[in-house]
Design a protein around this motif. Structure first.
Motif, PDB file in Angstrom:
ATOM      1  N   LEU A  91       0.831  -1.213   0.000  1.00 53.02           N
ATOM      2  CA  LEU A  91       0.000   0.000   0.000  1.00 53.02           C
ATOM      3  C   LEU A  91       0.859   1.255   0.000  1.00 53.02           C
ATOM      4  O   LEU A  91       0.658   2.168  -0.810  1.00 53.02           O
ATOM      5  N   TYR A  92       1.847   1.312   0.908  1.00 48.88           N
ATOM      6  CA  TYR A  92       2.678   2.510   1.032  1.00 48.88           C
ATOM      7  C   TYR A  92       3.628   2.659  -0.158  1.00 48.88           C
ATOM      8  O   TYR A  92       3.852   3.770  -0.642  1.00 48.88           O
ATOM      9  N   THR A  93       4.175   1.545  -0.634  1.00 55.10           N
ATOM     10  CA  THR A  93       5.100   1.610  -1.770  1.00 55.10           C
ATOM     11  C   THR A  93       4.419   2.189  -3.000  1.00 55.10           C
ATOM     12  O   THR A  93       4.950   3.088  -3.668  1.00 55.10           O
ATOM     13  N   ILE A  94       3.226   1.693  -3.309  1.00 61.23           N
ATOM     14  CA  ILE A  94       2.521   2.146  -4.510  1.00 61.23           C
ATOM     15  C   ILE A  94       2.052   3.593  -4.371  1.00 61.23           C
ATOM     16  O   ILE A  94       2.243   4.414  -5.279  1.00 61.23           O
ATOM     17  N   ASN A  95       1.475   3.923  -3.242  1.00 60.03           N
ATOM     18  CA  ASN A  95       0.947   5.281  -3.085  1.00 60.03           C
ATOM     19  C   ASN A  95       2.038   6.331  -2.928  1.00 60.03           C
ATOM     20  O   ASN A  95       1.807   7.509  -3.189  1.00 60.03           O
ATOM     21  N   GLN A  96       3.231   5.919  -2.504  1.00 60.98           N
ATOM     22  CA  GLN A  96       4.341   6.871  -2.470  1.00 60.98           C
ATOM     23  C   GLN A  96       4.774   7.221  -3.889  1.00 60.98           C
ATOM     24  O   GLN A  96       5.105   8.359  -4.199  1.00 60.98           O
ATOM     25  N   LYS A  97       4.765   6.227  -4.784  1.00 63.42           N
ATOM     26  CA  LYS A  97       5.198   6.448  -6.160  1.00 63.42           C
ATOM     27  C   LYS A  97       4.057   6.879  -7.075  1.00 63.42           C
ATOM     28  O   LYS A  97       4.294   7.549  -8.089  1.00 63.42           O
ATOM     29  N   TRP A  98       2.833   6.497  -6.724  1.00 61.07           N
ATOM     30  CA  TRP A  98       1.675   6.724  -7.597  1.00 61.07           C
ATOM     31  C   TRP A  98       0.466   7.013  -6.704  1.00 61.07           C
ATOM     32  O   TRP A  98      -0.402   6.177  -6.551  1.00 61.07           O
ATOM     33  N   PRO A  99       0.419   8.188  -6.094  1.00 61.54           N
ATOM     34  CA  PRO A  99      -0.567   8.489  -5.045  1.00 61.54           C
ATOM     35  C   PRO A  99      -2.016   8.266  -5.467  1.00 61.54           C
ATOM     36  O   PRO A  99      -2.436   8.695  -6.546  1.00 61.54           O
ATOM     37  N   GLY A 100      -2.736   7.561  -4.600  1.00 59.90           N
ATOM     38  CA  GLY A 100      -4.163   7.361  -4.785  1.00 59.90           C
ATOM     39  C   GLY A 100      -4.544   6.108  -5.543  1.00 59.90           C
ATOM     40  O   GLY A 100      -5.732   5.761  -5.598  1.00 59.90           O
ATOM     41  N   HIS A 101      -3.573   5.378  -6.097  1.00 59.49           N
ATOM     42  CA  HIS A 101      -3.895   4.224  -6.937  1.00 59.49           C
ATOM     43  C   HIS A 101      -3.833   2.895  -6.193  1.00 59.49           C
ATOM     44  O   HIS A 101      -3.951   1.839  -6.835  1.00 59.49           O
ATOM     45  N   ALA A 102      -3.659   2.933  -4.893  1.00 57.73           N
ATOM     46  CA  ALA A 102      -3.675   1.692  -4.109  1.00 57.73           C
ATOM     47  C   ALA A 102      -4.518   1.893  -2.863  1.00 57.73           C
ATOM     48  O   ALA A 102      -4.547   2.979  -2.284  1.00 57.73           O
ATOM     49  N   VAL A 103      -5.210   0.830  -2.489  1.00 55.41           N
ATOM     50  CA  VAL A 103      -6.029   0.860  -1.277  1.00 55.41           C
ATOM     51  C   VAL A 103      -5.936  -0.506  -0.619  1.00 55.41           C
ATOM     52  O   VAL A 103      -5.740  -1.524  -1.302  1.00 55.41           O
ATOM     53  N   LEU A 104      -6.008  -0.517   0.694  1.00 64.56           N
ATOM     54  CA  LEU A 104      -6.030  -1.776   1.437  1.00 64.56           C
ATOM     55  C   LEU A 104      -7.374  -1.892   2.137  1.00 64.56           C
ATOM     56  O   LEU A 104      -7.791  -0.978   2.847  1.00 64.56           O
ATOM     57  N   VAL A 105      -8.051  -3.019   1.899  1.00 62.91           N
ATOM     58  CA  VAL A 105      -9.328  -3.284   2.553  1.00 62.91           C
ATOM     59  C   VAL A 105      -9.049  -4.228   3.715  1.00 62.91           C
ATOM     60  O   VAL A 105      -8.755  -5.407   3.500  1.00 62.91           O
ATOM     61  N   PRO A 106      -9.083  -3.734   4.954  1.00 64.39           N
ATOM     62  CA  PRO A 106      -8.724  -4.581   6.097  1.00 64.39           C
ATOM     63  C   PRO A 106      -9.766  -5.675   6.342  1.00 64.39           C
ATOM     64  O   PRO A 106     -10.921  -5.530   5.927  1.00 64.39           O
ATOM     65  N   PRO A 107      -9.334  -6.759   7.006  1.00 64.32           N
ATOM     66  CA  PRO A 107      -7.978  -7.002   7.512  1.00 64.32           C
ATOM     67  C   PRO A 107      -7.057  -7.527   6.421  1.00 64.32           C
ATOM     68  O   PRO A 107      -7.498  -8.228   5.513  1.00 64.32           O
ATOM     69  N   ALA A 108      -5.771  -7.202   6.532  1.00 62.32           N
ATOM     70  CA  ALA A 108      -4.802  -7.665   5.546  1.00 62.32           C
ATOM     71  C   ALA A 108      -4.455  -9.127   5.817  1.00 62.32           C
ATOM     72  O   ALA A 108      -4.217  -9.507   6.959  1.00 62.32           O
ATOM     73  N   PRO A 109      -4.426  -9.974   4.773  1.00 63.02           N
ATOM     74  CA  PRO A 109      -4.015 -11.373   4.976  1.00 63.02           C
ATOM     75  C   PRO A 109      -2.529 -11.475   5.249  1.00 63.02           C
ATOM     76  O   PRO A 109      -1.795 -10.490   5.127  1.00 63.02           O
ATOM     77  N   ASP A 110      -2.088 -12.668   5.586  1.00 61.41           N
ATOM     78  CA  ASP A 110      -0.678 -12.916   5.872  1.00 61.41           C
ATOM     79  C   ASP A 110       0.128 -12.799   4.584  1.00 61.41           C
ATOM     80  O   ASP A 110       0.011 -13.634   3.680  1.00 61.41           O
ATOM     81  N   ALA A 111       0.943 -11.763   4.488  1.00 58.70           N
ATOM     82  CA  ALA A 111       1.695 -11.505   3.254  1.00 58.70           C
ATOM     83  C   ALA A 111       2.735 -12.575   2.968  1.00 58.70           C
ATOM     84  O   ALA A 111       3.140 -12.768   1.826  1.00 58.70           O
ATOM     85  N   GLN A 112       3.189 -13.287   3.979  1.00 58.63           N
ATOM     86  CA  GLN A 112       4.247 -14.274   3.789  1.00 58.63           C
ATOM     87  C   GLN A 112       3.749 -15.555   3.126  1.00 58.63           C
ATOM     88  O   GLN A 112       4.502 -16.280   2.498  1.00 58.63           O
ATOM     89  N   THR A 113       2.455 -15.848   3.261  1.00 60.31           N
ATOM     90  CA  THR A 113       1.925 -17.098   2.702  1.00 60.31           C
ATOM     91  C   THR A 113       0.990 -16.865   1.531  1.00 60.31           C
ATOM     92  O   THR A 113       0.621 -17.806   0.835  1.00 60.31           O
ATOM     93  N   ALA A 114       0.619 -15.613   1.288  1.00 54.91           N
ATOM     94  CA  ALA A 114      -0.407 -15.335   0.284  1.00 54.91           C
ATOM     95  C   ALA A 114       0.018 -15.678  -1.135  1.00 54.91           C
ATOM     96  O   ALA A 114      -0.821 -15.869  -2.002  1.00 54.91           O
ATOM     97  N   HIS A 115       1.317 -15.768  -1.414  1.00 53.21           N
ATOM     98  CA  HIS A 115       1.765 -15.977  -2.785  1.00 53.21           C
ATOM     99  C   HIS A 115       2.034 -17.439  -3.126  1.00 53.21           C
ATOM    100  O   HIS A 115       2.377 -17.754  -4.269  1.00 53.21           O
TER     101      HIS A 115
END
Length: 361
Positions: free
Chosen positions: A137-161
């Motif tokens: 969320l922060y990486t994308i919006n820092q480079k491209w403001p407004g184009h990313a959103v997170l709908v909580p709760p966030a899943p476990d990023a380590q296993t999601a892929h």
């Protein structure tokens, strides 16, 4: 008498000094040699002030850029943490259509590759990235403001892929809820997996006024003038439609498909014995609403599955010039997918990162 505060403080203990016997001796034209104060309004003071302004102007942006994760303040963190799906959809969906993907941090290179292909078709402003972790969320919006959103709760990023894992199931099973919410806001929505590449503009292929558009995941070659109806069920009693590429209009019938998809996912949870993903549930939802919903199967030649495009060279030659979106599926593993894209000249991020709204990440 023109004298500074500093002069007054120095002169008062020495009123008996010979030089002070005449008012002219401390006039602006003839100040004492032992005390010549510098005013900020003089030439030297203005020069110093200008130098300070230049230094601050150069260093301040640099300091902000060096902040961890590209964040200039806690305020910006809070801003994106509180950014809602409704706000994000309004920002990107000014023409009534939102192009959506869902991404966790390991997928950022694929996101960038996908974005380059979309930018080449001039549709990048419609893109909304649903970040599945706060780092993304922060990486994308820092480079491209407004184009990313997170709908909580966030899943476990380590296993999601990890395909087939419970984390991957939890990650993908959030998809229909995101899409339903965007439909409820009144927008057309196109969903793409980010291991896809656009070779042409897909919107001219969304003909008619149907509720839900989708692609077949089967590798069997269809005639160029094939039917656009939902294909017949396969051996498992359901169709094999890919949940990787979906376009929907904000109708009650499209919303019905999303609600049924959510119900099917709840009825078929992940287990170690049955490592489910979201696609079978999507097919069951389509099959069980087919009589109520206006469905449209997109052209196979324009939207081929990876099992056809990457494995049937004869078909690729016969349909050359007709391909619109290519899906890099029928293969697992980041490295294998990247290698395949590279072999077919579809991995753009190494040499064309500047074409992405995110730049090089």
């Amino acid at each position: 008498m023109s004298t500074s505060i500093h002069q007054r403080q120095q002169l008062q203990p020495h009123l008996h000094h010979p030089h002070l016997s005449s008012p002219s001796s401390i006039s602006p034209r003839n100040p004492p040699n032992w005390q010549r104060p510098m005013s900020i309004f003089g030439r030297t003071g203005l020069l110093i002030l200008l130098t300070l302004m230049v230094v601050v102007g150069v260093l301040l942006p640099t300091m902000r850029m060096r902040m961890p994760d590209g964040l200039s303040s806690r305020t910006s963190v809070s801003k994106w943490r509180d950014y809602t799906l409704a706000q994000a959809a309004e920002f990107v969906g000014k023409n009534g259509t939102v192009i959506v993907c869902a991404v966790s941090q390991p997928y950022l290179p694929f996101l960038n590759n996908w974005l380059i292909s979309i930018a080449r078709q001039k549709h990048q402003d419609k893109v909304l990235v649903i970040a599945e972790d706060y780092a993304t969320l922060y990486t994308i919006n820092q480079k491209w403001p407004g184009h990313a959103v997170l709908v909580p709760p966030a899943p476990d990023a380590q296993t999601a892929h990890k395909f087939g894992s419970m984390g991957f199931f939890n990650f993908t099973s959030r998809r229909p809820r995101h899409l339903l919410n965007i439909l409820e806001l009144g927008y057309n929505v196109m969903y793409n997996d980010v291991d896809m590449v656009w070779l042409a503009d897909p919107f001219p292929y969304l003909q008619g006024d149907h509720d839900v558009y989708f692609t077949d995941d089967m590798t069997a070659v269809k005639p160029l003038n094939h039917s656009h109806d939902l294909p017949p069920p396969g051996k498992k009693g359901r169709t094999y439609i890919c949940s990787c590429m979906i376009f929907m209009r904000p109708t009650s019938r499209a919303k019905l498909v999303m609600k049924k998809w959510i119900e099917e996912l709840q009825a078929q949870p992940w287990s170690k014995a049955k490592k489910a993903n979201d696609q079978p549930a999507f097919n069951w939802a389509l099959n069980r609403t087919a009589g109520e919903v206006d469905l449209y199967l997109l052209h196979q030649a324009a939207f081929p599955t990876g099992g056809l495009y990457f494995k049937n060279k004869t078909w690729v030659q016969e349909t050359k010039g007709k391909h619109v979106i290519i899906h890099n599926n029928y293969i697992t593993g980041f490295e294998k997918k990247i290698k395949r894209f590279q072999e077919y000249g579809l991995w753009f991020v190494d040499d064309h990162a500047q074409e992405s709204p995110l730049g090089k990440i």
